[in-house]
Design a protein around this motif. Structure first.
Motif, PDB file in Angstrom:
ATOM      1  N   ARG A   1       0.814  -1.216   0.000  1.00 24.45           N
ATOM      2  CA  ARG A   1       0.000   0.000   0.000  1.00 24.45           C
ATOM      3  C   ARG A   1       0.851   1.271   0.000  1.00 24.45           C
ATOM      4  O   ARG A   1       0.326   2.370  -0.173  1.00 24.45           O
ATOM      5  CB  ARG A   1      -0.945   0.001   1.201  1.00 24.45           C
ATOM      6  CG  ARG A   1      -2.072  -1.020   1.104  1.00 24.45           C
ATOM      7  CD  ARG A   1      -3.161  -0.567   0.138  1.00 24.45           C
ATOM      8  NE  ARG A   1      -3.796   0.654   0.607  1.00 24.45           N
ATOM      9  CZ  ARG A   1      -4.870   0.685   1.391  1.00 24.45           C
ATOM     10  NH1 ARG A   1      -5.432  -0.442   1.803  1.00 24.45           N
ATOM     11  NH2 ARG A   1      -5.389   1.848   1.773  1.00 24.45           N
ATOM     12  N   GLY A   2       2.155   1.134   0.225  1.00 30.08           N
ATOM     13  CA  GLY A   2       3.053   2.282   0.152  1.00 30.08           C
ATOM     14  C   GLY A   2       2.889   3.300   1.258  1.00 30.08           C
ATOM     15  O   GLY A   2       3.119   4.497   1.051  1.00 30.08           O
ATOM     16  N   PHE A   3       2.544   2.866   2.461  1.00 38.40           N
ATOM     17  CA  PHE A   3       2.415   3.796   3.571  1.00 38.40           C
ATOM     18  C   PHE A   3       3.766   4.431   3.891  1.00 38.40           C
ATOM     19  O   PHE A   3       4.793   3.761   3.874  1.00 38.40           O
ATOM     20  CB  PHE A   3       1.904   3.080   4.828  1.00 38.40           C
ATOM     21  CG  PHE A   3       0.472   2.642   4.744  1.00 38.40           C
ATOM     22  CD1 PHE A   3      -0.552   3.559   4.860  1.00 38.40           C
ATOM     23  CD2 PHE A   3       0.150   1.303   4.565  1.00 38.40           C
ATOM     24  CE1 PHE A   3      -1.885   3.154   4.798  1.00 38.40           C
ATOM     25  CE2 PHE A   3      -1.174   0.891   4.491  1.00 38.40           C
ATOM     26  CZ  PHE A   3      -2.189   1.823   4.608  1.00 38.40           C
ATOM     27  N   SER A   4       3.761   5.707   4.202  1.00 44.09           N
ATOM     28  CA  SER A   4       4.957   6.395   4.666  1.00 44.09           C
ATOM     29  C   SER A   4       5.015   6.334   6.186  1.00 44.09           C
ATOM     30  O   SER A   4       4.016   6.055   6.854  1.00 44.09           O
ATOM     31  CB  SER A   4       4.948   7.863   4.216  1.00 44.09           C
ATOM     32  OG  SER A   4       5.063   7.957   2.817  1.00 44.09           O
TER      33      SER A   4
ATOM     34  N   ILE B   1      -2.929   3.820   9.443  1.00 43.35           N
ATOM     35  CA  ILE B   1      -3.466   2.729   8.637  1.00 43.35           C
ATOM     36  C   ILE B   1      -4.975   2.642   8.867  1.00 43.35           C
ATOM     37  O   ILE B   1      -5.495   3.252   9.800  1.00 43.35           O
ATOM     38  CB  ILE B   1      -2.770   1.391   8.950  1.00 43.35           C
ATOM     39  CG1 ILE B   1      -3.120   0.885  10.355  1.00 43.35           C
ATOM     40  CG2 ILE B   1      -1.260   1.518   8.806  1.00 43.35           C
ATOM     41  CD1 ILE B   1      -2.573  -0.511  10.636  1.00 43.35           C
ATOM     42  N   PRO B   2      -5.700   1.912   8.019  1.00 48.28           N
ATOM     43  CA  PRO B   2      -7.161   1.847   8.167  1.00 48.28           C
ATOM     44  C   PRO B   2      -7.574   1.346   9.551  1.00 48.28           C
ATOM     45  O   PRO B   2      -6.825   0.622  10.215  1.00 48.28           O
ATOM     46  CB  PRO B   2      -7.577   0.859   7.071  1.00 48.28           C
ATOM     47  CG  PRO B   2      -6.511   0.991   6.036  1.00 48.28           C
ATOM     48  CD  PRO B   2      -5.239   1.206   6.804  1.00 48.28           C
ATOM     49  N   PRO B   3      -8.787   1.695   9.979  1.00 51.26           N
ATOM     50  CA  PRO B   3      -9.261   1.273  11.308  1.00 51.26           C
ATOM     51  C   PRO B   3      -9.466  -0.245  11.382  1.00 51.26           C
ATOM     52  O   PRO B   3      -9.549  -0.927  10.358  1.00 51.26           O
ATOM     53  CB  PRO B   3     -10.588   2.018  11.467  1.00 51.26           C
ATOM     54  CG  PRO B   3     -11.031   2.313  10.069  1.00 51.26           C
ATOM     55  CD  PRO B   3      -9.773   2.530   9.275  1.00 51.26           C
ATOM     56  N   GLU B   4      -9.584  -0.736  12.595  1.00 50.07           N
ATOM     57  CA  GLU B   4      -9.678  -2.183  12.813  1.00 50.07           C
ATOM     58  C   GLU B   4     -10.837  -2.812  12.047  1.00 50.07           C
ATOM     59  O   GLU B   4     -10.681  -3.881  11.466  1.00 50.07           O
ATOM     60  CB  GLU B   4      -9.814  -2.474  14.310  1.00 50.07           C
ATOM     61  CG  GLU B   4      -8.529  -2.289  15.091  1.00 50.07           C
ATOM     62  CD  GLU B   4      -8.658  -2.768  16.527  1.00 50.07           C
ATOM     63  OE1 GLU B   4      -9.774  -3.231  16.907  1.00 50.07           O
ATOM     64  OE2 GLU B   4      -7.661  -2.705  17.260  1.00 50.07           O
ATOM     65  N   ARG B   5     -11.989  -2.164  12.064  1.00 46.08           N
ATOM     66  CA  ARG B   5     -13.146  -2.772  11.410  1.00 46.08           C
ATOM     67  C   ARG B   5     -12.888  -2.983   9.917  1.00 46.08           C
ATOM     68  O   ARG B   5     -13.329  -3.983   9.345  1.00 46.08           O
ATOM     69  CB  ARG B   5     -14.396  -1.917  11.623  1.00 46.08           C
ATOM     70  CG  ARG B   5     -14.346  -0.525  11.027  1.00 46.08           C
ATOM     71  CD  ARG B   5     -15.621   0.263  11.303  1.00 46.08           C
ATOM     72  NE  ARG B   5     -15.578   1.596  10.734  1.00 46.08           N
ATOM     73  CZ  ARG B   5     -15.000   2.636  11.328  1.00 46.08           C
ATOM     74  NH1 ARG B   5     -14.426   2.471  12.505  1.00 46.08           N
ATOM     75  NH2 ARG B   5     -15.008   3.821  10.738  1.00 46.08           N
TER      76      ARG B   5
ATOM     77  N   LYS C   1      -3.917  -9.510  17.806  1.00 47.43           N
ATOM     78  CA  LYS C   1      -2.725 -10.320  18.067  1.00 47.43           C
ATOM     79  C   LYS C   1      -1.655 -10.036  17.013  1.00 47.43           C
ATOM     80  O   LYS C   1      -0.471  -9.891  17.333  1.00 47.43           O
ATOM     81  CB  LYS C   1      -3.098 -11.805  18.070  1.00 47.43           C
ATOM     82  CG  LYS C   1      -1.942 -12.730  18.389  1.00 47.43           C
ATOM     83  CD  LYS C   1      -2.395 -14.186  18.425  1.00 47.43           C
ATOM     84  CE  LYS C   1      -1.226 -15.112  18.710  1.00 47.43           C
ATOM     85  NZ  LYS C   1      -1.659 -16.544  18.714  1.00 47.43           N
ATOM     86  N   ALA C   2      -2.063  -9.936  15.742  1.00 47.09           N
ATOM     87  CA  ALA C   2      -1.115  -9.637  14.662  1.00 47.09           C
ATOM     88  C   ALA C   2      -0.564  -8.227  14.803  1.00 47.09           C
ATOM     89  O   ALA C   2       0.637  -7.987  14.610  1.00 47.09           O
ATOM     90  CB  ALA C   2      -1.786  -9.811  13.304  1.00 47.09           C
ATOM     91  N   LEU C   3      -1.435  -7.273  15.142  1.00 51.92           N
ATOM     92  CA  LEU C   3      -0.980  -5.901  15.339  1.00 51.92           C
ATOM     93  C   LEU C   3       0.019  -5.811  16.490  1.00 51.92           C
ATOM     94  O   LEU C   3       0.994  -5.052  16.421  1.00 51.92           O
ATOM     95  CB  LEU C   3      -2.172  -4.976  15.595  1.00 51.92           C
ATOM     96  CG  LEU C   3      -3.106  -4.717  14.415  1.00 51.92           C
ATOM     97  CD1 LEU C   3      -4.315  -3.899  14.870  1.00 51.92           C
ATOM     98  CD2 LEU C   3      -2.379  -4.009  13.278  1.00 51.92           C
TER      99      LEU C   3
ATOM    100  N   ARG D   1      -6.783   7.360  18.760  1.00 53.38           N
ATOM    101  CA  ARG D   1      -6.262   8.043  17.578  1.00 53.38           C
ATOM    102  C   ARG D   1      -6.048   7.090  16.416  1.00 53.38           C
ATOM    103  O   ARG D   1      -6.127   7.487  15.268  1.00 53.38           O
ATOM    104  CB  ARG D   1      -4.947   8.758  17.902  1.00 53.38           C
ATOM    105  CG  ARG D   1      -5.095   9.868  18.919  1.00 53.38           C
ATOM    106  CD  ARG D   1      -3.764  10.527  19.214  1.00 53.38           C
ATOM    107  NE  ARG D   1      -3.208  11.173  18.034  1.00 53.38           N
ATOM    108  CZ  ARG D   1      -1.974  11.660  17.977  1.00 53.38           C
ATOM    109  NH1 ARG D   1      -1.170  11.548  19.030  1.00 53.38           N
ATOM    110  NH2 ARG D   1      -1.535  12.251  16.883  1.00 53.38           N
ATOM    111  N   GLY D   2      -5.731   5.830  16.700  1.00 50.59           N
ATOM    112  CA  GLY D   2      -5.539   4.870  15.626  1.00 50.59           C
ATOM    113  C   GLY D   2      -4.176   4.213  15.669  1.00 50.59           C
ATOM    114  O   GLY D   2      -3.442   4.291  16.662  1.00 50.59           O
ATOM    115  N   THR D   3      -3.834   3.541  14.563  1.00 50.62           N
ATOM    116  CA  THR D   3      -2.581   2.803  14.430  1.00 50.62           C
ATOM    117  C   THR D   3      -1.757   3.450  13.327  1.00 50.62           C
ATOM    118  O   THR D   3      -2.260   3.734  12.244  1.00 50.62           O
ATOM    119  CB  THR D   3      -2.869   1.327  14.084  1.00 50.62           C
ATOM    120  OG1 THR D   3      -3.667   0.751  15.131  1.00 50.62           O
ATOM    121  CG2 THR D   3      -1.580   0.540  13.953  1.00 50.62           C
TER     122      THR D   3
END
Length: 229
Positions: free
Chosen positions: A27-30, A35-39, A54-56, A71-73
């Motif tokens: 996805r090329g995140f900087s 990153i997208p929310p859990e849902r 667990k993976a996170l 705030r998120g991940t």
């Protein structure tokens, strides 16, 4: 960095953490991107909330993401600055300037660590050096490298120096995050492996001058081998 990762796991059944590492790269995140929310991730990967978390947690343990309640991940190392400050410093700093700052600080940290490190500190440093050598892709290597240098700084037990290093290290991670690599993983003879081991040996031997000199040599090698933008 666009290539997918060879995680060393069977292609038929890669672990969820391995699939997520591939996802972050594809996805090329900087660095510091949310990153997208859990849902959304649960739907995209077809897993339960427990499996996802667990993976996170595994990715966070490896230094590939950090999480903030409410705030998120986010991708990369947890910033000392707020995200706006981090983005500003990331854009301001260049690899050559970053190296100058590291050369001004990290040899002295290594010297102090040789004097102040506890047995537990030395074991952590040694462990991250080995994890770097065993890394199956560049992101995992870079995370291990970050943690190794971080543990050396913390082994000084000087809170002010640790704070200064944490800021430098966070900016370093942001600057280097998007550099392109010619391979999917470090080669078996990657220069940093032996240099990290040499630094560890000097720390274990309680040789401050040698530890500082080996850190200086290592950072010079980093500069010579750094991929250019």
């Amino acid at each position: 960095m666009s290539e997918l990762v060879d995680d060393g796991v069977s292609e038929a059944e890669p672990s969820l953490a391995a699939r997520m590492r591939q996802y972050l790269i594809a996805r090329g995140f900087s660095h510091s991107d949310r990153i997208p929310p859990e849902r959304q991730l649960i739907a995209e990967f077809g897993v339960s909330r427990f499996e996802l978390r667990k993976a996170l947690a595994e990715l966070e343990r490896d230094g590939l993401i950090w999480r903030h309640v409410g705030r998120g991940t986010f991708v990369g190392a947890r910033p000392v600055h707020n995200l706006n400050d981090l983005a500003y410093l990331r854009d301001l700093a260049r690899p050559a300037q970053l190296l100058e700052a590291r050369l001004a600080i990290e040899p002295e940290l290594a010297r102090l660590a040789a004097l102040q490190a506890t047995a537990a500190d030395l074991e952590k440093i040694r462990s991250w050096a080995e994890r770097g050598r065993q890394a199956s892709d560049w992101r995992l290597y870079e995370a291990a490298d970050t943690n190794l240098h971080n543990c050396i700084a913390h082994a000084t037990h000087n809170k002010l120096l640790i704070h200064l290093f944490n800021e430098l290290n966070t900016v370093r991670r942001a600057v280097l995050w998007d550099l392109k690599r010619a391979s999917m993983r470090p080669p078996q003879d990657h220069f940093a492996f032996d240099e990290h081991d040499a630094i560890v040996e000097a720390l274990v031997a309680r040789s401050p001058a040698q530890a500082a000199d080996r850190m200086r040599t290592h950072l010079s090698s980093v500069n010579r081998n750094l991929p250019r933008r």
